[in-house]
Design a protein around this motif. Structure first.
Motif, mmCIF file in Angstrom:
data_model
loop_
_atom_site.group_PDB
_atom_site.id
_atom_site.type_symbol
_atom_site.label_atom_id
_atom_site.label_comp_id
_atom_site.label_asym_id
_atom_site.label_seq_id
_atom_site.Cartn_x
_atom_site.Cartn_y
_atom_site.Cartn_z
ATOM 1 N N ASN A 212 0.839 -1.202 0.000
ATOM 2 C CA ASN A 212 0.000 0.000 0.000
ATOM 3 C C ASN A 212 0.868 1.244 0.000
ATOM 4 N N ASP A 213 0.379 2.286 -0.688
ATOM 5 C CA ASP A 213 1.097 3.568 -0.654
ATOM 6 C C ASP A 213 0.839 4.229 0.679
ATOM 7 N N ASP B 290 -0.835 6.638 1.461
ATOM 8 C CA ASP B 290 -2.218 7.056 1.685
ATOM 9 C C ASP B 290 -3.164 5.879 1.834
#
Length: 642
Positions: free
Chosen positions: A82-83, A85
């Motif tokens: 996941n990034d 954000d």
């Protein structure tokens, strides 16, 4: 519930609780271990993959390929990047795995709760994203199932082994308890036996207390037997020869003449030492006494040789020179008379002094309801005729009794075998009452029907004994009486006579015990009695029968008792229910006080070990009152059944 069973249930319960507890603890420990190892694996794999991703260019295709390559090794349930954000950069997931070898209930019960491994992926000095790694739990669940099954098998095997060892140990520990229970039951059945003291402290204390009780009873009975035997010797025995005295002879003759079976036949022999006073002066007191003892020994020897020909023998010394022999249920007086004559002639031939030794003998038969005076006058007359011969000889009556001439050996054998095969034997019943009121039992008296005639026991039982058929007759009577009792729920208790021949023959004994086992539900209504003479001569067979019959509930007793009770040393161990005293003991209840004291002593001794005492043939209300005062519990005879 039996103590053995309770102990086993307690041990089994403890083992089951220990088994379940151990299995549960082992299961929880194994699951915690697998969860911990999977968690460490997730963290290590996440850090390793994150490090690899941090060192490559952040090309989406390359990152996707690296994550896919790692995921395809097959050991992961989810890998997701996941990034910062929270958006998904790349992800690979697999649905929750199902392991075929693991039951669903176990998979649900043992579901592993493993946190995902989390690591940061860097792009230079900046955070590129967060990596989440979750390993597959199916392999761990399968390993946990295998471990649990293996633990279960081990625990179960150990439990079985311990159970078997526990059973052996428990059996060893409780084996003395079986002896305690047997002794307690024996004492409850008036069988005062002793058992070895076990090594278990508690059992040893119980057994010791019961052994002390048994010892006291045994010593008390020994002392009472000794006292009664001394009294009997004084009342009924001739001090010089050891045979009965005149009182004993009179009591026996009176009882036999009052018998209810008018068809019985008995033999009576008189033997007289002629001119005993002259012999005494010539030989001296000691030699004369030795002569009288020798005569007694020879009489006993003849009687012993012919013991299969009669039921009971009664030998008495009537006065200084006269001896009497009564043989009950004797079919033929001649063989024994000739033997006695030969023995006395041999004694007479060994003359020592100047005075010749001569013995006169007479013999005759008699039966119930005959006149006592006429019997004795006839024998005295025969004795006088023998004395007149001036030598040792026998004079006998020429009259023949119908019972002897009724049939011969072969005819009686055919009649009795036919009666046994066709079951034509039947019984009549004579009641025995409690003195305070109420029936004790009905004694079965055997009868035989043949060609329209009914024969009493006195006519055919002596032949059955001589021909060896008594045991078969006993079985027929027991079968018919027990079957009749079973068919009538309102029937009162019965008493059955049992001959010792039935117990001495293994085949008939086994058939009898099988019959008693079949009718065990009727045991409380069946009284079984054996003659005292048979008990004295065959104590082992009688004891074995008592051990088999009394636990089933049958009441076992001794009939014609009272003369040799002191010779039954194990009386307190047999578990008897009653004594039926010989009617000769109660023939003269109005006589000497010493005779009543003897009877009072017998009833006291019997009551001390739980036996009831029954008088036989009580004829007057005065005698009935007397037997009550002497401690009797019941009686039979015209006084109770006019």
């Amino acid at each position: 519930m039996a103590l053995n069973r309770q102990l086993w249930i307690a041990i089994a319960s403890v083992m089951v609780i220990a088994f379940i507890s151990s299995l549960a603890i082992s299961f929880q420990s194994a699951r915690a271990y697998f969860e911990e190892q999977l968690n460490l694996k997730n963290i290590d794999n996440a850090n390793t993959l994150a490090l690899s991703l941090s060192q490559v260019e952040k090309d989406p295709v390359l990152i996707e390929l690296m994550i896919a390559a790692q995921f395809d090794t097959g050991h992961y349930q989810r890998i997701e990047l996941n990034d910062p954000d929270g958006g998904v950069i790349a992800a690979r997931t697999r649905s929750a795995d199902h392991v075929d070898d693991v039951p669903d209930w176990f998979a649900e019960l043992a579901a592993l709760r493993v946190d995902a491994g989390i690591a940061q992926v860097q792009d230079g000095w900046k955070q590129f994203g967060t990596l989440h790694v979750e390993s597959l739990t199916g392999f761990a669940l399968e390993a946990l199932w295998d471990t649990t099954v293996e633990l279960f098998a081990w625990f179960l095997g150990i439990a079985v082994v311990l159970g078997l060892l526990g059973s052996v140990v428990l059996k060893s520990l409780t084996r003395p308890l079986d002896d305690v229970v047997r002794q307690a039951e024996a004492i409850g059945n008036q069988r005062f036996i002793t058992t070895p003291e076990p090594w278990t402290l508690e059992f040893r204390r119980v057994v010791k207390a019961m052994n002390v009780l048994t010892g006291r009873v045994r010593r008390m009975l020994a002392a009472e037997r000794s006292r009664l035997d001394e009294m009997r010797q004084r009342l009924q025995r001739d001090a010089l020869t050891g045979v009965g005295n005149r009182n004993r002879f009179n009591d026996v003759l009176t009882a036999l003449l009052a018998d209810d079976d008018a068809n019985r036949q008995h033999g009576l022999y008189l033997i007289r030492v002629v001119d005993l006073a002259d012999i005494n002066r010539d030989l001296g007191h000691q030699e004369t006494d030795a002569l009288l003892r020798q005569i007694t020994t020879r009489i006993n020897a003849v009687v012993e040789r012919y013991k299969e020909h009669f039921t009971d023998e009664h030998i008495a010394r009537l006065n200084g020179s006269d001896f009497a022999v009564i043989l009950t249920d004797l079919l033929d007086i001649d063989p024994i008379a000739k033997e006695l004559e030969a023995e006395m002639q041999e004694i007479a031939s060994t003359q020592v002094g100047d005075t010749p030794i001569r013995l006169a003998l007479s013999a005759d038969t008699f039966g119930p309801e005959q006149d006592r005076a006429a019997i004795m006058v006839q024998l005295d007359d025969l004795l006088a005729r023998a004395e007149h011969e001036q030598k040792t000889c026998l004079a006998r009556s020429t009259s023949e009794n119908s019972a002897v001439l009724l049939h011969g050996n072969d005819a009686w054998r055919a009649i009795l075998r036919s009666a046994i095969h066709e079951r034509t034997i039947h019984t009549t019943h004579f009641p025995y009452q409690r003195l305070e009121g109420g029936l004790i039992h009905r004694e079965a008296m055997v009868r035989l029907k043949k060609d329209g005639q009914t024969w009493t026991a006195g006519q055919f039982l002596p032949w059955a004994r001589r021909l060896g058929l008594l045991a078969e007759l006993d079985l027929v009577i027991f079968e018919k009486e027990l079957a009749q009792l079973a068919s009538d729920s309102a029937a009162s208790p019965i008493a059955l006579n049992l001959s010792i021949e039935t117990l001495l023959d293994e085949s008939t004994r086994n058939r009898l015990m099988s019959l008693l086992a079949t009718y065990e539900t009727l045991a409380t209504s069946v009284w079984i009695e054996i003659a005292e003479k048979a008990v004295v001569h065959h104590p082992a067979a009688f004891s074995e029968f008592c051990e088999a019959a009394t636990p089933r509930g049958y009441a076992v007793g001794i009939e014609q008792a009272g003369h040799r009770l002191m010779d039954i040393e194990t009386l307190h161990e047999l578990g008897l229910a009653y004594l039926k005293l010989d009617r000769s003991l109660t023939a003269d209840l109005t006589g000497a006080e010493s005779n009543r004291n003897y009877l009072r002593g017998i009833t006291g001794m019997a009551h001390s070990i739980g036996l009831i005492v029954i008088a036989d043939g009580i004829r007057s209300s005065e005698d009935l009152i007397t037997v009550g005062e002497l401690g009797f519990d019941g009686a039979s005879g015209p006084a109770l059944n006019p």
